[in-house]
Design a protein around this motif. Structure first.
Motif, PDB file in Angstrom:
ATOM      1  N   HIS A  27      -9.872   2.581  -4.549  1.00  0.00           N
ATOM      2  CA  HIS A  27      -8.590   3.134  -3.416  1.00  0.00           C
ATOM      3  C   HIS A  27      -7.593   2.628  -4.577  1.00  0.00           C
ATOM      4  O   HIS A  27      -7.461   2.303  -5.154  1.00  0.00           O
ATOM      5  CB  HIS A  27      -8.139   1.969  -2.365  1.00  0.00           C
TER       6      HIS A  27
ATOM      7  N   SER B 215       0.167   6.022  -3.449  1.00  0.00           N
ATOM      8  CA  SER B 215      -1.035   5.966  -3.736  1.00  0.00           C
ATOM      9  C   SER B 215      -1.864   7.714  -3.668  1.00  0.00           C
ATOM     10  O   SER B 215      -2.280   8.081  -4.590  1.00  0.00           O
ATOM     11  CB  SER B 215      -1.916   5.328  -2.496  1.00  0.00           C
TER      12      SER B 215
ATOM     13  N   PRO C 196      -2.174  12.705   5.494  1.00  0.00           N
ATOM     14  CA  PRO C 196      -2.843  11.823   4.722  1.00  0.00           C
ATOM     15  C   PRO C 196      -2.056  11.095   3.684  1.00  0.00           C
ATOM     16  O   PRO C 196      -1.562  12.426   2.776  1.00  0.00           O
ATOM     17  CB  PRO C 196      -4.278  11.660   4.706  1.00  0.00           C
ATOM     18  N   PHE C 197      -2.260  10.347   2.917  1.00  0.00           N
ATOM     19  CA  PHE C 197      -2.013  10.168   1.192  1.00  0.00           C
ATOM     20  C   PHE C 197      -0.775  10.628   1.028  1.00  0.00           C
ATOM     21  O   PHE C 197      -0.808  11.244   0.133  1.00  0.00           O
ATOM     22  CB  PHE C 197      -3.301  10.598   0.567  1.00  0.00           C
TER      23      PHE C 197
ATOM     24  N   ASN D 174      -8.894   9.935   6.839  1.00  0.00           N
ATOM     25  CA  ASN D 174      -9.107   8.323   6.876  1.00  0.00           C
ATOM     26  C   ASN D 174      -9.547   8.111   8.168  1.00  0.00           C
ATOM     27  O   ASN D 174     -10.603   9.354   9.011  1.00  0.00           O
ATOM     28  CB  ASN D 174      -7.797   7.697   7.062  1.00  0.00           C
TER      29      ASN D 174
ATOM     30  N   ARG E 153       1.214  -1.090   0.068  1.00  0.00           N
ATOM     31  CA  ARG E 153       0.351   0.027  -0.194  1.00  0.00           C
ATOM     32  C   ARG E 153       0.548   1.112  -0.128  1.00  0.00           C
ATOM     33  O   ARG E 153       0.537   2.370  -0.430  1.00  0.00           O
ATOM     34  CB  ARG E 153      -0.955  -0.371   1.056  1.00  0.00           C
ATOM     35  N   HIS E 154       1.742   1.296   0.920  1.00  0.00           N
ATOM     36  CA  HIS E 154       2.571   2.610   0.885  1.00  0.00           C
ATOM     37  C   HIS E 154       4.388   2.200   0.988  1.00  0.00           C
ATOM     38  O   HIS E 154       4.711   2.872   1.059  1.00  0.00           O
ATOM     39  CB  HIS E 154       2.384   3.457   2.478  1.00  0.00           C
TER      40      HIS E 154
ATOM     41  N   GLY F  57      -9.942   8.021   3.378  1.00  0.00           N
ATOM     42  CA  GLY F  57      -9.237   6.669   3.196  1.00  0.00           C
ATOM     43  C   GLY F  57     -10.168   4.905   4.092  1.00  0.00           C
ATOM     44  O   GLY F  57     -10.348   5.841   5.049  1.00  0.00           O
ATOM     45  N   GLU F  58      -8.906   4.779   4.395  1.00  0.00           N
ATOM     46  CA  GLU F  58      -9.050   3.585   5.307  1.00  0.00           C
ATOM     47  C   GLU F  58      -8.090   4.367   6.554  1.00  0.00           C
ATOM     48  O   GLU F  58      -8.240   4.168   7.753  1.00  0.00           O
ATOM     49  CB  GLU F  58      -8.454   2.732   4.509  1.00  0.00           C
ATOM     50  N   GLY F  59      -6.773   4.058   6.478  1.00  0.00           N
ATOM     51  CA  GLY F  59      -5.857   4.340   7.928  1.00  0.00           C
ATOM     52  C   GLY F  59      -4.693   5.184   6.974  1.00  0.00           C
ATOM     53  O   GLY F  59      -4.550   4.686   5.598  1.00  0.00           O
ATOM     54  N   PRO F  60      -3.905   5.553   8.169  1.00  0.00           N
ATOM     55  CA  PRO F  60      -2.121   5.637   7.355  1.00  0.00           C
ATOM     56  C   PRO F  60      -1.879   5.059   6.097  1.00  0.00           C
ATOM     57  O   PRO F  60      -1.492   3.249   7.701  1.00  0.00           O
ATOM     58  CB  PRO F  60      -1.978   7.111   8.545  1.00  0.00           C
ATOM     59  N   GLY F  61      -0.678   5.028   6.128  1.00  0.00           N
ATOM     60  CA  GLY F  61       0.307   4.129   5.986  1.00  0.00           C
ATOM     61  C   GLY F  61       1.694   4.074   6.433  1.00  0.00           C
ATOM     62  O   GLY F  61       1.764   5.496   7.440  1.00  0.00           O
TER      63      GLY F  61
ATOM     64  N   GLU G 245       2.978   8.049   5.509  1.00  0.00           N
ATOM     65  CA  GLU G 245       1.815   9.230   5.931  1.00  0.00           C
ATOM     66  C   GLU G 245       2.400   9.124   8.094  1.00  0.00           C
ATOM     67  O   GLU G 245       2.738  10.065   8.365  1.00  0.00           O
ATOM     68  CB  GLU G 245       0.144   8.431   6.192  1.00  0.00           C
TER      69      GLU G 245
END
Ligand code: URA
Length: 286
Positions: free
Chosen positions: A257, A149, A144-145, A172, A35-36, A131-135, A138
């Motif tokens: 996403h 992504s 965020p973001f 998120n 994801r990140h 979004g769903e949550g920090p990666g 982040e």
């Protein structure tokens, strides 16, 4: 109404079009991307295109893409039971709200976070992206973001003639990074989402957005209180209502996403349709 200029810009920024050659080359690399993980070169996301795909062509009742729908709700990770502190944030203004978020210990995510990521953008923005949550990135930067992504999300904004800041707020479902036992990103659990929900609800009340865009299945199902297993394919393509604490209905559009689009770029066409729907909905309210 969405103009041709909007559509062309969107297609250009999103890298939509009938030619997918570059992507094939890059696919293996991208599919293995978590994801990140590090940002892909921006040019990888762009393709030349001959023609804008028509709505009818792009907006079909396809079966849910297997790769996406097979991702389990919790990726098999059960959050440790934690006594949940429910913050009473209902009357807080922005600054106080953010202070409380930054010090929050309401769920186990606080133990491993580097930074809380409350969200960023205009405090009275018309557009709210969730979004769903920090990666990883982040969590490092507190914004965020900002990972791969996030780059794609910026392209989506540009195509919509939006940009981070004034008229867009990004946040998120949970404000701290969820990780699995190997330290990798995972979606938040229901308990974690529940513990964080008062913050999101208060943010929405303060922002009073005209349109909410839920990025991915986790955000969409949690915001709409639908079954966790509802596929994104079954949720997209329509205008839902997010009921605020004050009982107001805000139109909510669910779409894929951006991290999923990095793995499945062919689905960008559907995201384009969803964002056009969101723009139309916003225009109706202008
Ligand atoms: N993915 C999310 O859902 N949120 C972020 O902030 C970054 C990546």
């Amino acid at each position: 109404m969405t103009t041709m200029r909007h559509r062309s810009a969107f297609v250009r920024e999103m890298g939509l079009g009938p030619v997918w050659k570059l992507r094939e080359q890059a696919e293996e690399e991208v599919i293995s991307t978590e994801r990140h993980e590090p940002v892909q070169d921006d040019t990888q996301m762009r393709h030349d295109f001959a023609e804008v795909p028509s709505m009818a062509e792009t907006f079909s009742a396809d079966a849910p893409p297997a790769f996406f729908d097979e991702i389990p709700w919790d990726e098999g990770v059960v959050a440790e039971e934690q006594p949940t502190t429910v913050h009473n944030v209902a009357n807080m203004e922005w600054d106080e709200l953010e202070q409380v978020m930054l010090q929050c210990t309401a769920c186990g995510l606080c133990e491993k976070r580097t930074q809380v990521v409350p969200g960023a953008g205009g405090r009275k923005a018309s557009w709210l992206f969730i979004g769903e949550g920090p990666g990883f990135y982040e969590d490092q930067q507190g914004k965020p973001f900002v990972g791969a992504s996030g780059k794609l999300l910026d392209n989506m904004f540009r195509a919509m003639q939006l940009k981070r800041g004034d008229d867009v707020f990004i946040t998120n479902i949970v404000k701290c990074r969820p990780t699995d036992e190997k330290g990798k990103d995972r979606p938040p659990s229901l308990d974690e989402a529940k513990a964080c929900r008062p913050f999101l609800d208060r943010q929405i009340t303060l922002i009073q957005p005209e349109v909410i865009v839920a990025l991915g299945r986790t955000a969409a199902t949690m915001l709409l209180n639908t079954e966790a297993q509802a596929s994104l394919a079954s949720l997209r393509g329509k205008v839902h209502a997010y009921r605020t604490l004050e009982g107001l209905d805000v139109p909510l559009i669910a779409t894929y996403h951006p991290a999923y689009l990095l793995r499945q770029p062919v689905e960008k066409r559907k995201v384009w349709v969803d964002l056009c729907l969101a723009m139309q909905e916003k225009a109706l309210r202008a």
